[in-house]
Design an enzyme around this catalytic site. Structure first.
Site, PDB file in Angstrom:
ATOM      1  CD  GLU A   1      -3.106  -1.322   1.958  1.00 57.29           C
ATOM      2  OE1 GLU A   1      -4.229  -1.402   1.462  1.00 57.29           O
ATOM      3  OE2 GLU A   1      -2.895  -1.329   3.173  1.00 57.29           O
TER       4      GLU A   1
HETATM    5  C1  TNX Z   1      -4.530  -5.487   3.056  1.00 56.28           C
HETATM    6  S1  TNX Z   1      -2.326  -7.300   2.335  1.00 56.28           S
HETATM    7  C2  TNX Z   1      -3.359  -5.230   3.745  1.00 56.28           C
HETATM    8  C3  TNX Z   1      -3.342  -5.310   5.221  1.00 56.28           C
HETATM    9  C4  TNX Z   1      -4.734  -5.452   5.779  1.00 56.28           C
HETATM   10  C5  TNX Z   1      -5.515  -6.464   4.973  1.00 56.28           C
HETATM   11  C6  TNX Z   1      -6.895  -6.736   5.505  1.00 56.28           C
HETATM   12  C7  TNX Z   1      -1.511  -6.195   2.631  1.00 56.28           C
HETATM   13  C8  TNX Z   1      -0.194  -6.469   2.244  1.00 56.28           C
HETATM   14  N1  TNX Z   1      -2.117  -5.108   3.155  1.00 56.28           N
HETATM   15  O1  TNX Z   1      -2.699  -4.183   5.754  1.00 56.28           O
HETATM   16  O2  TNX Z   1      -4.637  -5.829   7.111  1.00 56.28           O
HETATM   17  O3  TNX Z   1      -5.618  -6.036   3.643  1.00 56.28           O
HETATM   18  O4  TNX Z   1      -7.515  -7.785   4.829  1.00 56.28           O
END
Ligand code: TNX
Length: 549
Positions: free
Chosen positions: A355
């Site tokens: 992210e």
């Molecule tokens: C996405 S997967 C995220 C996490 C969250 C999750 C919840 C990822 C690498 N990032 O920070 O906890 O979705 O489903």
């Protein structure tokens, strides 16, 4: 892909499927006393030996000897060739003494020993067993597990537990008999990396809960545990030179609940407990995003020199990005990574990297080159999320794909240039997703990646997730359990089981054994075992759970 369309589009069909399945289950309870696999459906069957192939994950090769039975008895012993074999024998004896009530003394094993019980032999196994495989042979007088490395013996023990009657998981002494069906198994993993991730940052879980989850994972030959120690909502590991990280950053969690942190001694205890059970812990230090808790703990880590308020929101913090061009950021990361590396015998440090959309590519590249150098300085390898592949040098890097379609070009380029790819596709492998709209009940479980029933967790192919990734670049699979909506052991286990064994099988078993109809019967046979072990799990209505589940 529009995830909301996917989820909404699936639900009417799913409801119909569930309705049909529950009629089938009702009928089978009323009229059926045995299943195709021989999974126990009556009290008497529960005392019987499990059919030799009734193991999750499915072994490579199974040759039953129909008329041969071994019985573990009160005068049986556990034999080992010394060293690591004796360590594993100790682990096995610890697992068997309580339910059987037998003494099961440990005895040395030499070529002339007349074995009456279980023998663990290090060395001399078929070369195909590799670093993690084993051979298991059951005769009328002995069960012999042979492996070339300690990890193989641990995996053989995981299999043997499933070959004994389900009551072997009892928490107190129960009456025998303790039969094991005769025959031979030769087994080794498809992928070297079969991971789980436990998010202890969104909500903090005590050491005892983490150890319990490790016990649960070890049943299914999971060999890596990514401990997600750091996120926007909480910093969970004590770093000697930066006390505010835990004093301030560890004080809260999602919704302001369940703060807490591990001391370095706690962390080392978790690492050692996992290692004994064949699981290598990978500490995860998120960045450059998901770092709000650190930015709230120390003013100087912020670009403007002002500490942020703590963040207790549910989604990613928009302000949780480290100050990428500030020198102190790397002093900080050096000390955090250095102290964690010193307490971590395993090869990987997870550096996060998810992210990061919106951060300029040049900044990301700068960040990853600095972090990679720090990880290498402490003798470790980086494990990142797929977005980090834009900045990590591909040779020697490992990255986890969590959303096929999100950055496929980066993944394909890096995979072709030598990066190893771990597949944890959210629509199949994210254990925090609900099974269906009502399960688990509110407020536990996410649904942004869809609902994941057991078949969806099982029916996917790692090599088909991202077109253009060479199959040889796939290092394995992982099953993350994020905890924004999970805050008790019971929540964790009911999300993980029975889907985690499905993902474990995708990672371990040969592609040729992949078959939902066979898997669902073997998986359902785990019900009485998990029940006896008091492991929480969801009695998913599409499976025919046997008696005792
Ligand atoms: C996405 S997967 C995220 C996490 C969250 C999750 C919840 C990822 C690498 N990032 O920070 O906890 O979705 O489903």
């Amino acid at each position: 892909m529009d995830i909301r369309t996917l989820v909404l589009g699936r639900s009417p069909r799913r409801r119909l499927k569930l309705a049909v399945a529950s009629i089938t289950v009702t009928a089978s309870i009323a009229f059926t006393t045995t299943t195709a696999s021989g999974a126990p459906t009556t009290i008497d069957d529960a005392n019987a030996a499990a059919p030799l192939g009734n193991v999750v994950p499915a072994p490579v090769s199974v040759q039953p000897a129909a008329d041969v039975r071994f019985y573990l008895k009160s005068d049986s012993a556990i034999y080992a060739t010394g060293g690591a074999a004796t360590d594993v024998a100790n682990l096995l004896a610890g697992l068997l003494r309580t339910p059987t009530g037998y003494g099961l003394p440990l005895k040395p094993l030499s070529p002339s020993t007349d074995v009456r019980g279980i023998a663990l032999m290090l060395g001399g196994a078929d070369a195909s067993t590799g670093a993690e495989g084993y051979q298991l042979k059951v005769t009328g007088t002995a069960v012999t597990i042979r492996a070339n490395q300690r990890q193989g013996l641990i995996n053989g023990v995981a299999t043997l537990r499933q070959l004994l009657p389900a009551k072997v998981d009892s928490q107190n002494a129960v009456a025998g008999p303790w039969p094991v069906q005769g025959g031979q198994i030769l087994d080794y993993p498809r992928y070297a990396y079969r991971g789980a991730l436990l998010d202890v940052a969104r909500h903090f879980f005590p050491v005892s809960t983490v150890k319990r989850y490790i016990d649960d994972l070890a049943r299914y030959k999971i060999n890596y545990l990514n401990l997600h120690l750091i996120d926007d909502q909480g910093w969970r590991i004590q770093i000697g030179s930066w006390p505010n990280l835990t004093e301030i950053g560890g004080s809260t969690g999602v919704g302001g609940m369940m703060g807490g942190y591990y001391t370095m001694a706690d962390y080392k205890a978790i690492v050692a407990y996992a290692a004994q059970r064949g699981i290598t812990v990978i500490p995860e230090v998120e960045g450059p995003a998901h770092e709000h808790a650190a930015l709230a703990s120390y003013a100087e880590l912020n670009c403007d020199g002002v500490a942020k308020e703590l963040y207790v929101g549910y989604t990613v913090s928009p302000d949780g990005i480290l100050c990428i061009r500030k020198a102190v950021t790397y002093t900080f990361l050096d000390q955090v990574i250095g102290q964690l590396a010193a307490a971590t015998p395993g090869p990987y440090i997870a550096v996060g990297g998810d992210e990061t959309q919106g951060i300029p590519q040049a900044d990301l590249q700068y960040y990853y080159s600095r972090v990679t150098a720090i990880v290498a300085k402490y003798g470790k390898k980086v494990l990142g999320w797929q977005e980090s592949l834009g900045g990590l040098a591909p040779a020697g890097a490992t990255a986890t794909v969590w959303m096929p379609g999100l950055s496929d070009d980066l993944v394909v380029t890096a995979a072709n240039a030598g990066a190893k790819i771990i597949m944890a596709p959210a629509p199949h492998a994210y254990l925090d997703m609900k099974y269906d709209p009502e399960t688990p009940s509110f407020p536990v479980g996410n649904s942004w990646a869809g609902f994941i029933d057991v078949q969806t967790a099982y029916d996917w192919r790692p090599e088909a997730m991202v077109a253009g990734v060479p199959p040889s670049a796939i290092g394995g699979v992982a099953a993350p359990l994020w905890t924004e909506t999970a805050f008790a052991l019971d929540h964790l286990e009911n999300l993980a089981f029975p889907r985690l064994p499905a993902i474990a099988e995708v990672g371990w078993s040969p592609a040729a054994t992949h078959n939902w109809d066979s898997f669902k019967v073997r998986l359902a046979a785990q019900g009485p075992r998990l029940r006896a072990a008091r492991v929480g799990y969801y009695l998913h209505p599409t499976l025919q759970w046997p008696w005792g589940s």
